[in-house]
Design a protein around this motif. Structure first.
Motif, mmCIF file in Angstrom:
data_model
loop_
_atom_site.group_PDB
_atom_site.id
_atom_site.type_symbol
_atom_site.label_atom_id
_atom_site.label_comp_id
_atom_site.label_asym_id
_atom_site.label_seq_id
_atom_site.Cartn_x
_atom_site.Cartn_y
_atom_site.Cartn_z
ATOM 1 N N ILE A 1 -2.090 2.967 -9.259
ATOM 2 C CA ILE A 1 -1.579 1.712 -8.702
ATOM 3 C C ILE A 1 -0.845 0.961 -9.807
ATOM 4 O O ILE A 1 -1.412 0.662 -10.867
ATOM 5 C CB ILE A 1 -2.720 0.856 -8.137
ATOM 6 C CG1 ILE A 1 -3.394 1.601 -6.978
ATOM 7 C CG2 ILE A 1 -2.212 -0.510 -7.686
ATOM 8 C CD1 ILE A 1 -4.664 0.942 -6.479
ATOM 9 N N SER A 2 0.420 0.639 -9.587
ATOM 10 C CA SER A 2 1.231 -0.099 -10.560
ATOM 11 C C SER A 2 0.982 -1.594 -10.383
ATOM 12 O O SER A 2 1.112 -2.131 -9.278
ATOM 13 C CB SER A 2 2.714 0.218 -10.347
ATOM 14 O OG SER A 2 3.507 -0.500 -11.260
ATOM 15 N N PRO B 1 0.798 -1.230 0.000
ATOM 16 C CA PRO B 1 0.000 0.000 0.000
ATOM 17 C C PRO B 1 0.830 1.279 0.000
ATOM 18 O O PRO B 1 0.444 2.278 -0.615
ATOM 19 C CB PRO B 1 -0.843 -0.123 1.280
ATOM 20 C CG PRO B 1 -0.161 -1.134 2.119
ATOM 21 C CD PRO B 1 0.531 -2.068 1.188
ATOM 22 N N GLU B 2 1.972 1.296 0.685
ATOM 23 C CA GLU B 2 2.768 2.527 0.736
ATOM 24 C C GLU B 2 3.328 2.891 -0.638
ATOM 25 O O GLU B 2 3.471 4.067 -0.971
ATOM 26 C CB GLU B 2 3.908 2.377 1.742
ATOM 27 C CG GLU B 2 3.429 2.297 3.190
ATOM 28 C CD GLU B 2 4.595 2.245 4.163
ATOM 29 O OE1 GLU B 2 5.754 2.455 3.718
ATOM 30 O OE2 GLU B 2 4.353 2.017 5.366
ATOM 31 N N GLN B 3 3.654 1.884 -1.418
ATOM 32 C CA GLN B 3 4.193 2.146 -2.753
ATOM 33 C C GLN B 3 3.118 2.057 -3.841
ATOM 34 O O GLN B 3 3.388 2.341 -5.006
ATOM 35 C CB GLN B 3 5.314 1.150 -3.088
ATOM 36 C CG GLN B 3 6.547 1.282 -2.225
ATOM 37 C CD GLN B 3 6.426 0.501 -0.914
ATOM 38 O OE1 GLN B 3 5.443 -0.192 -0.671
ATOM 39 N NE2 GLN B 3 7.454 0.618 -0.068
ATOM 40 N N ALA B 4 1.901 1.601 -3.476
ATOM 41 C CA ALA B 4 0.813 1.409 -4.442
ATOM 42 C C ALA B 4 1.263 0.496 -5.591
ATOM 43 O O ALA B 4 1.099 0.799 -6.771
ATOM 44 C CB ALA B 4 0.299 2.745 -4.977
ATOM 45 N N VAL B 5 1.854 -0.637 -5.200
ATOM 46 C CA VAL B 5 2.301 -1.648 -6.169
ATOM 47 C C VAL B 5 1.564 -2.939 -5.870
ATOM 48 O O VAL B 5 1.461 -3.355 -4.703
ATOM 49 C CB VAL B 5 3.830 -1.868 -6.090
ATOM 50 C CG1 VAL B 5 4.245 -3.065 -6.941
ATOM 51 C CG2 VAL B 5 4.570 -0.617 -6.548
ATOM 52 N N ALA B 6 1.042 -3.560 -6.933
ATOM 53 C CA ALA B 6 0.280 -4.801 -6.789
ATOM 54 C C ALA B 6 0.888 -5.888 -7.669
ATOM 55 O O ALA B 6 1.465 -5.596 -8.725
ATOM 56 C CB ALA B 6 -1.180 -4.575 -7.180
ATOM 57 N N VAL B 7 0.755 -7.129 -7.213
ATOM 58 C CA VAL B 7 1.129 -8.297 -8.024
ATOM 59 C C VAL B 7 -0.104 -9.147 -8.213
ATOM 60 O O VAL B 7 -0.840 -9.433 -7.262
ATOM 61 C CB VAL B 7 2.253 -9.117 -7.353
ATOM 62 C CG1 VAL B 7 2.373 -10.490 -8.001
ATOM 63 C CG2 VAL B 7 3.581 -8.382 -7.457
ATOM 64 N N GLU B 8 -0.313 -9.547 -9.459
ATOM 65 C CA GLU B 8 -1.421 -10.445 -9.765
ATOM 66 C C GLU B 8 -0.885 -11.643 -10.532
ATOM 67 O O GLU B 8 -0.182 -11.489 -11.542
ATOM 68 C CB GLU B 8 -2.494 -9.737 -10.588
ATOM 69 C CG GLU B 8 -3.723 -10.601 -10.813
ATOM 70 C CD GLU B 8 -4.902 -9.801 -11.344
ATOM 71 O OE1 GLU B 8 -6.038 -10.223 -11.122
ATOM 72 O OE2 GLU B 8 -4.669 -8.762 -11.980
ATOM 73 N N LEU B 9 -1.185 -12.840 -10.031
ATOM 74 C CA LEU B 9 -0.803 -14.063 -10.727
ATOM 75 C C LEU B 9 -1.733 -14.284 -11.908
ATOM 76 O O LEU B 9 -2.960 -14.278 -11.763
ATOM 77 C CB LEU B 9 -0.878 -15.269 -9.784
ATOM 78 C CG LEU B 9 0.210 -15.356 -8.720
ATOM 79 C CD1 LEU B 9 -0.120 -16.468 -7.727
ATOM 80 C CD2 LEU B 9 1.559 -15.614 -9.367
ATOM 81 N N ASP C 1 8.721 8.186 -7.742
ATOM 82 C CA ASP C 1 8.746 9.103 -8.883
ATOM 83 C C ASP C 1 7.357 9.308 -9.482
ATOM 84 O O ASP C 1 7.211 10.067 -10.442
ATOM 85 C CB ASP C 1 9.692 8.561 -9.973
ATOM 86 C CG ASP C 1 11.123 8.419 -9.472
ATOM 87 O OD1 ASP C 1 11.514 9.251 -8.626
ATOM 88 O OD2 ASP C 1 11.825 7.501 -9.922
ATOM 89 N N ARG C 2 6.339 8.596 -8.935
ATOM 90 C CA ARG C 2 4.995 8.713 -9.494
ATOM 91 C C ARG C 2 4.140 9.650 -8.645
ATOM 92 O O ARG C 2 4.443 9.917 -7.469
ATOM 93 C CB ARG C 2 4.308 7.342 -9.557
ATOM 94 C CG ARG C 2 5.057 6.302 -10.374
ATOM 95 C CD ARG C 2 4.152 5.120 -10.710
ATOM 96 N NE ARG C 2 3.422 4.632 -9.537
ATOM 97 C CZ ARG C 2 3.831 3.625 -8.785
ATOM 98 N NH1 ARG C 2 4.970 3.015 -9.054
ATOM 99 N NH2 ARG C 2 3.101 3.221 -7.749
ATOM 100 N N GLU C 3 3.072 10.115 -9.266
ATOM 101 C CA GLU C 3 2.087 10.884 -8.517
ATOM 102 C C GLU C 3 1.462 9.984 -7.453
ATOM 103 O O GLU C 3 1.304 8.776 -7.674
ATOM 104 C CB GLU C 3 1.000 11.400 -9.463
ATOM 105 C CG GLU C 3 1.461 12.468 -10.433
ATOM 106 C CD GLU C 3 1.838 13.759 -9.711
ATOM 107 O OE1 GLU C 3 1.180 14.099 -8.703
ATOM 108 O OE2 GLU C 3 2.810 14.421 -10.149
ATOM 109 N N PRO C 4 1.078 10.533 -6.294
ATOM 110 C CA PRO C 4 0.448 9.681 -5.270
ATOM 111 C C PRO C 4 -0.808 9.002 -5.818
ATOM 112 O O PRO C 4 -1.566 9.586 -6.600
ATOM 113 C CB PRO C 4 0.104 10.682 -4.158
ATOM 114 C CG PRO C 4 1.025 11.830 -4.370
ATOM 115 C CD PRO C 4 1.235 11.913 -5.866
#
Length: 357
Positions: free
Chosen positions: A315-316, A275-283, A345-348
């Motif tokens: 969200i990446s 959540p802090e980096q707004a990064v997700a992984v999807e299988l 480096d991304r917008e929130p």
């Protein structure tokens, strides 16, 4: 001349020497090249004689039962086109096919079905000598019929064969589909599909695609086995994802979560979320179902729409396939690490509600 000398249409051999060969399976054309005509071959195959005709145009140069290796070569010789003059025809020796004899070329033919799975090392496949038939895959327009121990399986497009013990063998997903097509035992089908995934032979999606192409997904016992297969594959992929995070020093994410907009719609489930980096992984474990050739496209569209929606919110999303997790875990860990590092480096990202799945 010793037993490691390859037989060739250009090197005639006396009958006694032919019968003494370690691998004693030859076609009628190969016998003719050694000066053995049809009448002489038939005389050798008389009742009580030293030879036998194991399949049309294929001769076993001893009177006893064929070994599993001899039967496999006989089936391929029956199904294949004749090699060009001067091309060696003796099979390679040794468990890995790595002996001094050249591996024969069997153009437009390969072992498939249960025999192929046995050669791929499946413990749930029956022993080769217990099989009534050896399935052999050939182009659809070949003029061949099932006979004796050779069962002809036709296809519009031959897959690229895999070499096993010096023989051309159908890849695991295709061999599984051809085996399942002949099986009515639900337990046997489930064992084969489960071993394919647990044993690391292939990914569930590849198996389901082949079953779909073979129009087998409408059979109830196959559908039940596929459900177990997909669940098994999903569990293995999730375990590899946990290992990737821990073994490659990634920060611990929130596992198996759903995202929602505050007071708004459901955004979708994710396998891992930072959540802090707004990064997700999807299988990416999609697989076509119910025999519908459009299912895979629909599943991909669903994945793509969800990803686009999340990325519009900042969200990446990193998609990882089970195969990449299996074969290139370090590389996938680097992709996730790069996404986490780039978050500054991304917008929130938009505020989202994270719920357990």
């Amino acid at each position: 001349m010793n037993h490691d000398t390859p037989l060739s249409p250009l090197t005639p051999r006396p009958l006694a020497q032919l019968s003494a060969e370690r691998h004693r399976v030859l076609t009628a054309a190969q016998l003719r090249a050694h000066g053995v005509g049809p009448a002489e071959a038939n005389e050798q195959c008389r009742p009580g004689g030293p030879w036998q005709q194991i399949l049309p145009g294929v001769f076993l140069l001893h009177p006893g039962p064929p070994t599993s290796e001899e039967r496999l070569h006989a089936v391929l010789m029956y199904a294949t086109r004749e090699p060009a003059p001067g091309v060696p025809v003796q099979p390679a020796t040794g468990p890995g096919g790595g002996g001094r004899r050249p591996v024969p070329a069997y153009p437009e033919a390969m072992v498939t079905g249960l025999a192929a799975l046995n050669l791929h090392g499946f413990t749930s496949a029956p022993p080769l000598l217990s099989l009534d038939h050896v399935d052999v895959l050939v182009p659809r327009l070949r003029r061949l019929r099932t006979t004796g121990c050779a069962r002809i399986v036709r296809t519009a497009e031959l897959p690229t064969p895999v070499q096993r013990t010096g023989l051309p063998v159908a890849p695991v997903p295709r061999a599984l589909a051809d085996a399942v097509a002949q099986l009515t035992d639900a337990v046997a089908v489930r064992r084969l599909l489960t071993e394919a995934v647990r044993g690391g032979h292939c990914e569930p999606g590849a198996v389901v695609r082949e079953l779909n192409r073979a129009k087998l997904l409408g059979r109830p016992h196959v559908v039940d086995a596929v459900d177990s297969l997909l669940a098994e594959g999903r569990a293995i992929a999730e375990d590899r994802l946990y290992r990737m995070v821990r073994e490659h020093g990634l920060p611990e994410p929130l596992w198996n979560v759903d995202l929602r907009l505050p007071g708004g719609p459901h955004l979708g489930g994710l396998d891992a979320y930072w959540p802090e980096q707004a990064v997700a992984v999807e299988l990416d474990t999609r697989a076509p179902r119910q025999g519908d050739p459009q299912d895979e496209d629909a599943l991909w569209e669903e994945y793509a729409l969800k990803r686009e929606h999340l990325e519009r919110l900042g969200i990446s999303v990193v998609h990882i396939t089970p195969r990449k997790l299996r074969d290139a875990m370090e590389q996938q860990a680097a992709v996730v690490r790069t996404a986490l590092m780039a978050s500054g480096d991304r917008e929130p990202a938009a505020y989202v509600v994270v719920l357990p799945r």
